[in-house]
Design a protein around this motif. Sequence first.
Motif, PDB file in Angstrom:
ATOM      1  N   MET A   1       0.833  -1.203   0.000  1.00 36.31           N
ATOM      2  CA  MET A   1       0.000   0.000   0.000  1.00 36.31           C
ATOM      3  C   MET A   1       0.870   1.255   0.000  1.00 36.31           C
ATOM      4  SD  MET A   1      -3.394  -0.907   0.543  1.00 36.31           S
ATOM      5  CE  MET A   1      -4.231  -0.021   1.823  1.00 36.31           C
ATOM      6  N   LYS A   2       1.873   1.266   0.866  1.00 34.46           N
ATOM      7  CA  LYS A   2       2.756   2.432   0.952  1.00 34.46           C
ATOM      8  C   LYS A   2       3.509   2.654  -0.355  1.00 34.46           C
ATOM      9  CE  LYS A   2       3.510   2.047   5.947  1.00 34.46           C
ATOM     10  NZ  LYS A   2       4.481   1.713   7.017  1.00 34.46           N
ATOM     11  N   SER A   3       3.843   1.573  -1.034  1.00 37.30           N
ATOM     12  CA  SER A   3       4.570   1.695  -2.297  1.00 37.30           C
ATOM     13  C   SER A   3       3.711   2.363  -3.370  1.00 37.30           C
ATOM     14  CB  SER A   3       5.039   0.323  -2.774  1.00 37.30           C
ATOM     15  OG  SER A   3       5.947  -0.252  -1.856  1.00 37.30           O
ATOM     16  N   VAL A   4       2.436   2.008  -3.418  1.00 37.66           N
ATOM     17  CA  VAL A   4       1.534   2.647  -4.371  1.00 37.66           C
ATOM     18  C   VAL A   4       1.458   4.151  -4.098  1.00 37.66           C
ATOM     19  CG1 VAL A   4      -0.872   2.803  -5.143  1.00 37.66           C
ATOM     20  CG2 VAL A   4       0.173   0.553  -4.762  1.00 37.66           C
ATOM     21  N   PHE A   5       1.534   4.524  -2.816  1.00 35.69           N
ATOM     22  CA  PHE A   5       1.403   5.927  -2.429  1.00 35.69           C
ATOM     23  C   PHE A   5       2.747   6.650  -2.329  1.00 35.69           C
ATOM     24  CE2 PHE A   5      -0.234   9.423   0.346  1.00 35.69           C
ATOM     25  CZ  PHE A   5      -1.283   9.820  -0.479  1.00 35.69           C
ATOM     26  N   GLY A   6       3.808   5.989  -2.754  1.00 35.53           N
ATOM     27  CA  GLY A   6       5.103   6.656  -2.826  1.00 35.53           C
ATOM     28  C   GLY A   6       5.835   6.794  -1.510  1.00 35.53           C
ATOM     29  N   LEU A   7       5.580   5.894  -0.572  1.00 39.56           N
ATOM     30  CA  LEU A   7       6.172   6.005   0.767  1.00 39.56           C
ATOM     31  C   LEU A   7       7.269   4.983   1.042  1.00 39.56           C
ATOM     32  CD1 LEU A   7       2.882   6.640   2.775  1.00 39.56           C
ATOM     33  CD2 LEU A   7       4.731   8.283   2.380  1.00 39.56           C
ATOM     34  N   THR A   8       7.715   4.268   0.021  1.00 35.46           N
ATOM     35  CA  THR A   8       8.802   3.303   0.195  1.00 35.46           C
ATOM     36  C   THR A   8       9.895   3.589  -0.829  1.00 35.46           C
ATOM     37  OG1 THR A   8       7.833   1.690  -1.326  1.00 35.46           O
ATOM     38  CG2 THR A   8       7.182   1.518   0.997  1.00 35.46           C
ATOM     39  N   ASN A   9      10.943   2.818  -0.731  1.00 35.53           N
ATOM     40  CA  ASN A   9      12.019   2.921  -1.709  1.00 35.53           C
ATOM     41  C   ASN A   9      11.673   2.050  -2.915  1.00 35.53           C
ATOM     42  OD1 ASN A   9      14.428   3.382  -3.017  1.00 35.53           O
ATOM     43  ND2 ASN A   9      15.593   1.915  -1.793  1.00 35.53           N
ATOM     44  N   TYR A  10      11.339   2.694  -4.018  1.00 35.71           N
ATOM     45  CA  TYR A  10      10.992   1.982  -5.248  1.00 35.71           C
ATOM     46  C   TYR A  10      12.246   1.386  -5.863  1.00 35.71           C
ATOM     47  CZ  TYR A  10       9.939   1.532 -10.227  1.00 35.71           C
ATOM     48  OH  TYR A  10       9.820   1.070 -11.506  1.00 35.71           O
ATOM     49  N   MET A  11      12.204   0.071  -6.148  1.00 34.58           N
ATOM     50  CA  MET A  11      13.372  -0.641  -6.652  1.00 34.58           C
ATOM     51  C   MET A  11      13.180  -1.230  -8.052  1.00 34.58           C
ATOM     52  SD  MET A  11      14.385  -2.670  -3.139  1.00 34.58           S
ATOM     53  CE  MET A  11      14.839  -1.783  -1.642  1.00 34.58           C
ATOM     54  N   GLY A  12      11.960  -1.246  -8.551  1.00 33.60           N
ATOM     55  CA  GLY A  12      11.740  -1.783  -9.891  1.00 33.60           C
ATOM     56  C   GLY A  12      10.300  -2.188 -10.105  1.00 33.60           C
ATOM     57  N   GLY A  13       9.932  -2.378 -11.369  1.00 32.90           N
ATOM     58  CA  GLY A  13       8.569  -2.746 -11.720  1.00 32.90           C
ATOM     59  C   GLY A  13       7.756  -1.533 -12.139  1.00 32.90           C
ATOM     60  N   ASN A  14       6.457  -1.733 -12.274  1.00 31.78           N
ATOM     61  CA  ASN A  14       5.578  -0.669 -12.761  1.00 31.78           C
ATOM     62  C   ASN A  14       4.368  -0.496 -11.854  1.00 31.78           C
ATOM     63  OD1 ASN A  14       6.944  -0.071 -15.354  1.00 31.78           O
ATOM     64  ND2 ASN A  14       6.391  -2.186 -15.834  1.00 31.78           N
ATOM     65  N   ILE A  15       3.982   0.758 -11.651  1.00 30.56           N
ATOM     66  CA  ILE A  15       2.729   1.099 -10.982  1.00 30.56           C
ATOM     67  C   ILE A  15       2.022   2.092 -11.891  1.00 30.56           C
ATOM     68  CG2 ILE A  15       1.608   2.014  -8.916  1.00 30.56           C
ATOM     69  CD1 ILE A  15       4.198   1.468  -7.378  1.00 30.56           C
ATOM     70  N   VAL A  16       0.861   1.706 -12.377  1.00 30.23           N
ATOM     71  CA  VAL A  16       0.108   2.552 -13.302  1.00 30.23           C
ATOM     72  C   VAL A  16      -1.255   2.834 -12.700  1.00 30.23           C
ATOM     73  CG1 VAL A  16      -0.899   2.741 -15.608  1.00 30.23           C
ATOM     74  CG2 VAL A  16       1.330   1.627 -15.302  1.00 30.23           C
ATOM     75  N   PHE A  17      -1.609   4.120 -12.604  1.00 32.32           N
ATOM     76  CA  PHE A  17      -2.911   4.517 -12.080  1.00 32.32           C
ATOM     77  C   PHE A  17      -3.613   5.399 -13.099  1.00 32.32           C
ATOM     78  CE2 PHE A  17      -5.715   7.302  -9.556  1.00 32.32           C
ATOM     79  CZ  PHE A  17      -6.504   6.313  -8.970  1.00 32.32           C
ATOM     80  N   ASN A  18      -4.800   4.973 -13.491  1.00 33.40           N
ATOM     81  CA  ASN A  18      -5.553   5.689 -14.540  1.00 33.40           C
ATOM     82  C   ASN A  18      -4.670   5.981 -15.754  1.00 33.40           C
ATOM     83  OD1 ASN A  18      -8.133   5.751 -13.417  1.00 33.40           O
ATOM     84  ND2 ASN A  18      -7.747   7.631 -12.271  1.00 33.40           N
ATOM     85  N   ASP A  19      -3.969   4.945 -16.194  1.00 33.75           N
ATOM     86  CA  ASP A  19      -3.147   4.975 -17.404  1.00 33.75           C
ATOM     87  C   ASP A  19      -1.911   5.861 -17.295  1.00 33.75           C
ATOM     88  OD1 ASP A  19      -4.926   3.265 -18.779  1.00 33.75           O
ATOM     89  OD2 ASP A  19      -6.211   4.960 -19.277  1.00 33.75           O
ATOM     90  N   GLU A  20      -1.534   6.245 -16.087  1.00 34.04           N
ATOM     91  CA  GLU A  20      -0.338   7.063 -15.894  1.00 34.04           C
ATOM     92  C   GLU A  20       0.640   6.341 -14.966  1.00 34.04           C
ATOM     93  OE1 GLU A  20       1.068  11.376 -14.021  1.00 34.04           O
ATOM     94  OE2 GLU A  20      -1.068  10.930 -14.305  1.00 34.04           O
ATOM     95  N   ALA A  21       1.891   6.250 -15.381  1.00 33.91           N
ATOM     96  CA  ALA A  21       2.913   5.624 -14.546  1.00 33.91           C
ATOM     97  C   ALA A  21       3.213   6.530 -13.352  1.00 33.91           C
ATOM     98  CB  ALA A  21       4.177   5.383 -15.360  1.00 33.91           C
ATOM     99  N   ILE A  22       3.082   5.966 -12.138  1.00 35.79           N
ATOM    100  CA  ILE A  22       3.308   6.771 -10.935  1.00 35.79           C
ATOM    101  C   ILE A  22       4.420   6.206 -10.064  1.00 35.79           C
ATOM    102  CG2 ILE A  22       0.938   7.621 -10.896  1.00 35.79           C
ATOM    103  CD1 ILE A  22       0.408   5.636  -8.586  1.00 35.79           C
ATOM    104  N   ALA A  23       5.052   5.115 -10.481  1.00 31.09           N
ATOM    105  CA  ALA A  23       6.129   4.523  -9.679  1.00 31.09           C
ATOM    106  C   ALA A  23       7.233   5.543  -9.458  1.00 31.09           C
ATOM    107  CB  ALA A  23       6.691   3.282 -10.367  1.00 31.09           C
ATOM    108  N   GLY A  24       7.655   5.691  -8.213  1.00 30.34           N
ATOM    109  CA  GLY A  24       8.728   6.613  -7.887  1.00 30.34           C
ATOM    110  C   GLY A  24       8.285   8.038  -7.613  1.00 30.34           C
ATOM    111  N   GLN A  25       6.989   8.341  -7.846  1.00 30.39           N
ATOM    112  CA  GLN A  25       6.505   9.683  -7.545  1.00 30.39           C
ATOM    113  C   GLN A  25       6.311   9.854  -6.034  1.00 30.39           C
ATOM    114  OE1 GLN A  25       3.157  11.070  -9.845  1.00 30.39           O
ATOM    115  NE2 GLN A  25       4.004  10.310 -11.772  1.00 30.39           N
ATOM    116  N   LYS A  26       6.280  11.104  -5.593  1.00 28.30           N
ATOM    117  CA  LYS A  26       6.125  11.412  -4.177  1.00 28.30           C
ATOM    118  C   LYS A  26       4.642  11.463  -3.812  1.00 28.30           C
ATOM    119  CE  LYS A  26      10.380  14.140  -4.092  1.00 28.30           C
ATOM    120  NZ  LYS A  26      11.124  13.077  -3.379  1.00 28.30           N
TER     121      LYS A  26
END
Length: 248
Positions: free
Chosen positions: A60-85
Amino acid sequence: MSAETENRHPVTLKDGILEVRDLDAGYGDLQILDDVDLDVDDGEYVTIVGPNGAGKSTLMKSVFGLTNYMGGNIVFNDEAIAGQKPEEIIHKGIGYVPQNENIFGKLSVRENLEMGAYILDSVPEDRIQEVYEYFPVLEERTGQNVGSMSGGQQQMVAMGRALMLDPDLLMLDEPSAGLAPDLVEEMFDRIDRINESGTAVLMVEQNAKEALRRCDRGYVLVQGGNRYMDAGDALLDDEQVRQDFLGG
């Protein structure tokens, strides 16, 4: 899903708003999640269960940008958000209620709700009224300092604040934790109502049987990876899942 995820029965996804693929994430150099996959459809109710330390809250925290992103993809409403704050992600339409430290105890109910709309130019009164419709006790205590309220009422405030921006997806981390047994069902009923209004819900919950009974689909995480994915009632009926993760 990843190769190690067992999809017990065919599940058809229609209009995905959240797609997580091959996610690796953790804290500092410590990797917690390994190739995790997750989907949430528009308006769907999805629950994540699993043993302690499985990585549920970390996901859950990773989806919301609260962890250290190390790889892979997170897409929300067709927009890549992995690594965003988080301050960027909240603008996308995701509301998040952590398990702990989720209220401003020295502020009133009304002030807590207003804080949920801090990114807007003005407080939307219609949203406050909608929150009060979900949680009538909050309207009765609108001027009360939240720190003096019961645990269940504080959880309602936290959820209400997350709803102030009318999110497409509401993420809840252990919403029934610490509640008296007679309040747990009431809390689940309110979550049901929020979902029935059209808001997608992604929830981590310790009360796995009740959560799976109510949700559309469930994921079982074990040691930071996917183990099972299926409709909630199907996971409840699965003998292996019951024995291994639901106490029989």
